[in-house]
Design a protein around this motif. Structure first.
Motif, mmCIF file in Angstrom:
data_model
loop_
_atom_site.group_PDB
_atom_site.id
_atom_site.type_symbol
_atom_site.label_atom_id
_atom_site.label_comp_id
_atom_site.label_asym_id
_atom_site.label_seq_id
_atom_site.Cartn_x
_atom_site.Cartn_y
_atom_site.Cartn_z
ATOM 1 N N TYR A 153 0.825 -1.208 0.000
ATOM 2 C CA TYR A 153 0.000 0.000 0.000
ATOM 3 C C TYR A 153 0.859 1.257 0.000
ATOM 4 O O TYR A 153 0.468 2.268 -0.581
ATOM 5 C CB TYR A 153 -0.958 0.009 1.182
ATOM 6 C CG TYR A 153 -2.071 -0.996 1.062
ATOM 7 C CD1 TYR A 153 -2.556 -1.382 -0.175
ATOM 8 C CD2 TYR A 153 -2.649 -1.571 2.182
ATOM 9 C CE1 TYR A 153 -3.572 -2.301 -0.298
ATOM 10 C CE2 TYR A 153 -3.675 -2.493 2.076
ATOM 11 C CZ TYR A 153 -4.129 -2.858 0.834
ATOM 12 O OH TYR A 153 -5.136 -3.758 0.719
ATOM 13 N N ASN A 205 -9.178 2.762 8.871
ATOM 14 C CA ASN A 205 -10.012 1.785 8.165
ATOM 15 C C ASN A 205 -10.513 0.678 9.085
ATOM 16 O O ASN A 205 -11.598 0.144 8.875
ATOM 17 C CB ASN A 205 -9.266 1.174 6.985
ATOM 18 C CG ASN A 205 -9.296 2.050 5.763
ATOM 19 O OD1 ASN A 205 -10.128 2.934 5.644
ATOM 20 N ND2 ASN A 205 -8.373 1.815 4.859
ATOM 21 N N LYS A 247 -13.892 3.382 9.795
ATOM 22 C CA LYS A 247 -14.580 3.059 8.541
ATOM 23 C C LYS A 247 -15.766 2.115 8.726
ATOM 24 O O LYS A 247 -16.813 2.337 8.107
ATOM 25 C CB LYS A 247 -13.596 2.499 7.520
ATOM 26 C CG LYS A 247 -14.166 2.427 6.131
ATOM 27 C CD LYS A 247 -13.095 2.049 5.145
ATOM 28 C CE LYS A 247 -13.596 2.137 3.738
ATOM 29 N NZ LYS A 247 -12.522 1.864 2.786
ATOM 30 N N TYR A 270 -19.648 5.183 -1.708
ATOM 31 C CA TYR A 270 -18.539 4.538 -1.002
ATOM 32 C C TYR A 270 -17.202 5.265 -1.176
ATOM 33 O O TYR A 270 -16.456 5.390 -0.209
ATOM 34 C CB TYR A 270 -18.423 3.072 -1.427
ATOM 35 C CG TYR A 270 -17.525 2.273 -0.536
ATOM 36 C CD1 TYR A 270 -17.922 1.895 0.728
ATOM 37 C CD2 TYR A 270 -16.247 1.906 -0.959
ATOM 38 C CE1 TYR A 270 -17.098 1.164 1.548
ATOM 39 C CE2 TYR A 270 -15.418 1.178 -0.143
ATOM 40 C CZ TYR A 270 -15.839 0.804 1.116
ATOM 41 O OH TYR A 270 -15.008 0.102 1.934
ATOM 42 N N PRO A 271 -16.849 5.766 -2.359
ATOM 43 C CA PRO A 271 -15.588 6.525 -2.472
ATOM 44 C C PRO A 271 -15.549 7.767 -1.575
ATOM 45 O O PRO A 271 -14.476 8.190 -1.158
ATOM 46 C CB PRO A 271 -15.517 6.916 -3.946
ATOM 47 C CG PRO A 271 -16.305 5.877 -4.639
ATOM 48 C CD PRO A 271 -17.413 5.526 -3.693
ATOM 49 N N ASN A 292 -14.056 6.754 1.614
ATOM 50 C CA ASN A 292 -12.595 6.723 1.475
ATOM 51 C C ASN A 292 -12.015 8.132 1.470
ATOM 52 O O ASN A 292 -10.945 8.381 2.040
ATOM 53 C CB ASN A 292 -12.195 5.987 0.199
ATOM 54 C CG ASN A 292 -12.487 4.516 0.266
ATOM 55 O OD1 ASN A 292 -12.542 3.926 1.340
ATOM 56 N ND2 ASN A 292 -12.706 3.912 -0.881
ATOM 57 N N ALA A 326 -8.833 9.053 -4.046
ATOM 58 C CA ALA A 326 -9.486 7.985 -3.280
ATOM 59 C C ALA A 326 -9.971 6.878 -4.206
ATOM 60 O O ALA A 326 -9.809 5.689 -3.904
ATOM 61 C CB ALA A 326 -10.646 8.560 -2.465
ATOM 62 N N ILE A 327 -10.568 7.251 -5.330
ATOM 63 C CA ILE A 327 -11.038 6.252 -6.294
ATOM 64 C C ILE A 327 -9.856 5.486 -6.897
ATOM 65 O O ILE A 327 -9.881 4.256 -6.990
ATOM 66 C CB ILE A 327 -11.888 6.919 -7.393
ATOM 67 C CG1 ILE A 327 -13.192 7.453 -6.800
ATOM 68 C CG2 ILE A 327 -12.165 5.959 -8.539
ATOM 69 C CD1 ILE A 327 -13.973 8.348 -7.729
ATOM 70 N N SER A 350 -8.354 3.106 -4.425
ATOM 71 C CA SER A 350 -9.216 1.927 -4.273
ATOM 72 C C SER A 350 -9.016 0.946 -5.422
ATOM 73 O O SER A 350 -8.903 -0.265 -5.201
ATOM 74 C CB SER A 350 -10.679 2.350 -4.210
ATOM 75 O OG SER A 350 -10.919 3.149 -3.089
ATOM 76 N N ILE A 351 -8.952 1.450 -6.644
ATOM 77 C CA ILE A 351 -8.748 0.588 -7.812
ATOM 78 C C ILE A 351 -7.369 -0.067 -7.764
ATOM 79 O O ILE A 351 -7.244 -1.276 -7.977
ATOM 80 C CB ILE A 351 -8.936 1.388 -9.118
ATOM 81 C CG1 ILE A 351 -10.395 1.790 -9.279
ATOM 82 C CG2 ILE A 351 -8.477 0.579 -10.326
ATOM 83 C CD1 ILE A 351 -10.633 2.794 -10.384
ATOM 84 N N ASN A 411 -5.464 -0.588 -5.150
ATOM 85 C CA ASN A 411 -5.416 -1.544 -4.044
ATOM 86 C C ASN A 411 -6.115 -2.843 -4.417
ATOM 87 O O ASN A 411 -5.637 -3.928 -4.085
ATOM 88 C CB ASN A 411 -6.050 -0.950 -2.785
ATOM 89 C CG ASN A 411 -5.159 0.059 -2.120
ATOM 90 O OD1 ASN A 411 -3.956 0.079 -2.336
ATOM 91 N ND2 ASN A 411 -5.747 0.901 -1.307
ATOM 92 N N PHE A 412 -7.246 -2.730 -5.113
ATOM 93 C CA PHE A 412 -7.965 -3.921 -5.556
ATOM 94 C C PHE A 412 -7.094 -4.762 -6.487
ATOM 95 O O PHE A 412 -6.984 -5.981 -6.331
ATOM 96 C CB PHE A 412 -9.269 -3.512 -6.246
ATOM 97 C CG PHE A 412 -10.026 -4.659 -6.832
ATOM 98 C CD1 PHE A 412 -10.744 -5.522 -6.018
ATOM 99 C CD2 PHE A 412 -10.024 -4.890 -8.207
ATOM 100 C CE1 PHE A 412 -11.449 -6.583 -6.562
ATOM 101 C CE2 PHE A 412 -10.715 -5.936 -8.750
ATOM 102 C CZ PHE A 412 -11.435 -6.790 -7.923
#
Length: 141
Positions: free
Chosen positions: A26, A62, A66, A85-86, A89, A116-117, A120-121, A123-124
């Motif tokens: 991360y 988180n 969160k 949801y974003p 974040n 943030a978006i 998230s992408i 990290n996924f």
């Protein structure tokens, strides 16, 4: 009884190793994202240290705040079909910005939302293609 203790100790080592892999991964993702956006400011002298600190604070938020935010915003998230949801974040990132003060600064709301978006992408993708395969290999050993 000794075998059970060794298995528990091995589980602790696996969890610690998994946590270290997540934190380093991360941190790398965060460094990449911070280099993509000029409006994201991290203290230049100690950028790697503060990047890790940002990731650590986001991790702590988180696991503590969160879940509460997600629970409180279930109706809004449901009405927007998950598009809210974003913003959760984003709130976590802005809270991290507030905690670190001048060492981490998100200048623009919309850029922070895109960050943030994007985080998230990334990290996924990183979790699916890098972290989970490494953790599976470590657990097999």
């Amino acid at each position: 009884m000794q075998i059970i203790r060794e298995v528990k100790g091995f589980t602790r080592v696996n969890r610690l190793l998994e946590w270290i892999i997540y934190m380093l991964g991360y941190t790398i993702v965060f460094i990449i994202v911070s280099n993509l956006f000029d409006s994201l400011y991290i203290d230049i002298e100690h950028s790697y240290i503060y990047s890790f600190l940002v990731v650590f604070i986001v991790y702590l938020l988180n696991i503590t705040i969160k879940p509460i935010l997600v629970t409180l915003t279930i109706p809004i998230t449901g009405l927007t079909l998950g598009l809210f949801y974003p913003f959760i974040n984003l709130f976590i990132l802005k809270l991290t910005d507030w905690i670190l003060g001048s060492h981490f600064d998100l200048n623009n709301f919309w850029i922070a939302l895109w960050i943030a978006i994007l985080i998230s992408i990334m990290n996924f993708l990183m979790e699916g293609f890098i972290i989970k395969p490494i953790v599976r290999r470590v657990k097999k050993v």
